[in-house]
Write a protein that holds these residues in place. Structure first.
Motif, PDB file in Angstrom:
ATOM      1  N   THR A  97      19.636  12.964 -32.935  1.00 20.82           N
ATOM      2  CA  THR A  97      19.353  11.681 -33.513  1.00 20.82           C
ATOM      3  C   THR A  97      18.575  10.875 -32.313  1.00 20.82           C
ATOM      4  OG1 THR A  97      20.815  11.923 -35.271  1.00 20.82           O
ATOM      5  CG2 THR A  97      19.580   9.547 -34.891  1.00 20.82           C
ATOM      6  N   ASP A  98      19.120  10.606 -31.277  1.00 17.82           N
ATOM      7  CA  ASP A  98      18.615   9.920 -30.333  1.00 17.82           C
ATOM      8  C   ASP A  98      17.203  10.449 -29.824  1.00 17.82           C
ATOM      9  OD1 ASP A  98      20.483   8.024 -30.406  1.00 17.82           O
ATOM     10  OD2 ASP A  98      21.732   8.738 -28.590  1.00 17.82           O
TER      11      ASP A  98
ATOM     12  N   ASP B 289      14.597   9.783 -32.138  1.00 13.32           N
ATOM     13  CA  ASP B 289      13.922   8.372 -32.146  1.00 13.32           C
ATOM     14  C   ASP B 289      13.325   8.265 -30.900  1.00 13.32           C
ATOM     15  OD1 ASP B 289      15.633   8.130 -34.513  1.00 13.32           O
ATOM     16  OD2 ASP B 289      17.342   7.052 -33.288  1.00 13.32           O
TER      17      ASP B 289
ATOM     18  N   ARG C 202       9.848   9.954 -31.805  1.00 14.27           N
ATOM     19  CA  ARG C 202       8.860   9.206 -32.534  1.00 14.27           C
ATOM     20  C   ARG C 202       8.357   7.854 -32.135  1.00 14.27           C
ATOM     21  NH1 ARG C 202      13.552  10.608 -35.916  1.00 14.27           N
ATOM     22  NH2 ARG C 202      12.976  12.093 -37.608  1.00 14.27           N
ATOM     23  N   THR C 203       9.225   7.164 -31.129  1.00 19.01           N
ATOM     24  CA  THR C 203       8.835   5.932 -30.654  1.00 19.01           C
ATOM     25  C   THR C 203       7.750   6.305 -29.345  1.00 19.01           C
ATOM     26  OG1 THR C 203      11.037   5.175 -30.678  1.00 19.01           O
ATOM     27  CG2 THR C 203       9.295   4.212 -28.924  1.00 19.01           C
TER      28      THR C 203
END
Length: 86
Positions: free
Chosen positions: A46-47, A50, A53-54
């Protein structure tokens, strides 16, 4: 390699978990560790998602559609109609 747990709290938790489930201390600790690792792997994934995506959002903000269209045109010359390298 043998594991010798000297932490009284961990020993007590293992004993209580074994009693509550009717299983051995080793089996309840094994299951707990497997669940922990599965969760830890999910958190890392998940990290990473994220962060990706950033990064994508930052790149999209920095480069406009005209920049992306130009890059796509350059790449089109590298591949044939089946998507294979020329």
């Amino acid at each position: 390699m043998a594991l010798n747990i000297k932490n009284p709290r961990v020993q007590e938790l293992a004993r209580r978990a074994a009693e509550a489930t009717g299983r051995t201390q080793v089996s309840v600790m094994e299951e707990a560790l497997e669940r922990f690792l599965a969760g830890a792997t999910q958190v890392r994934t998940t990290d990473a998602n994220d962060r990706a995506r950033t990064l994508i959002a930052q790149l999209q903000a920095e480069f406009g559609p005209e920049d992306l269209a130009g890059a796509h045109a350059d790449l089109a010359d590298l591949y044939d109609s089946d998507g294979l390298p020329r």
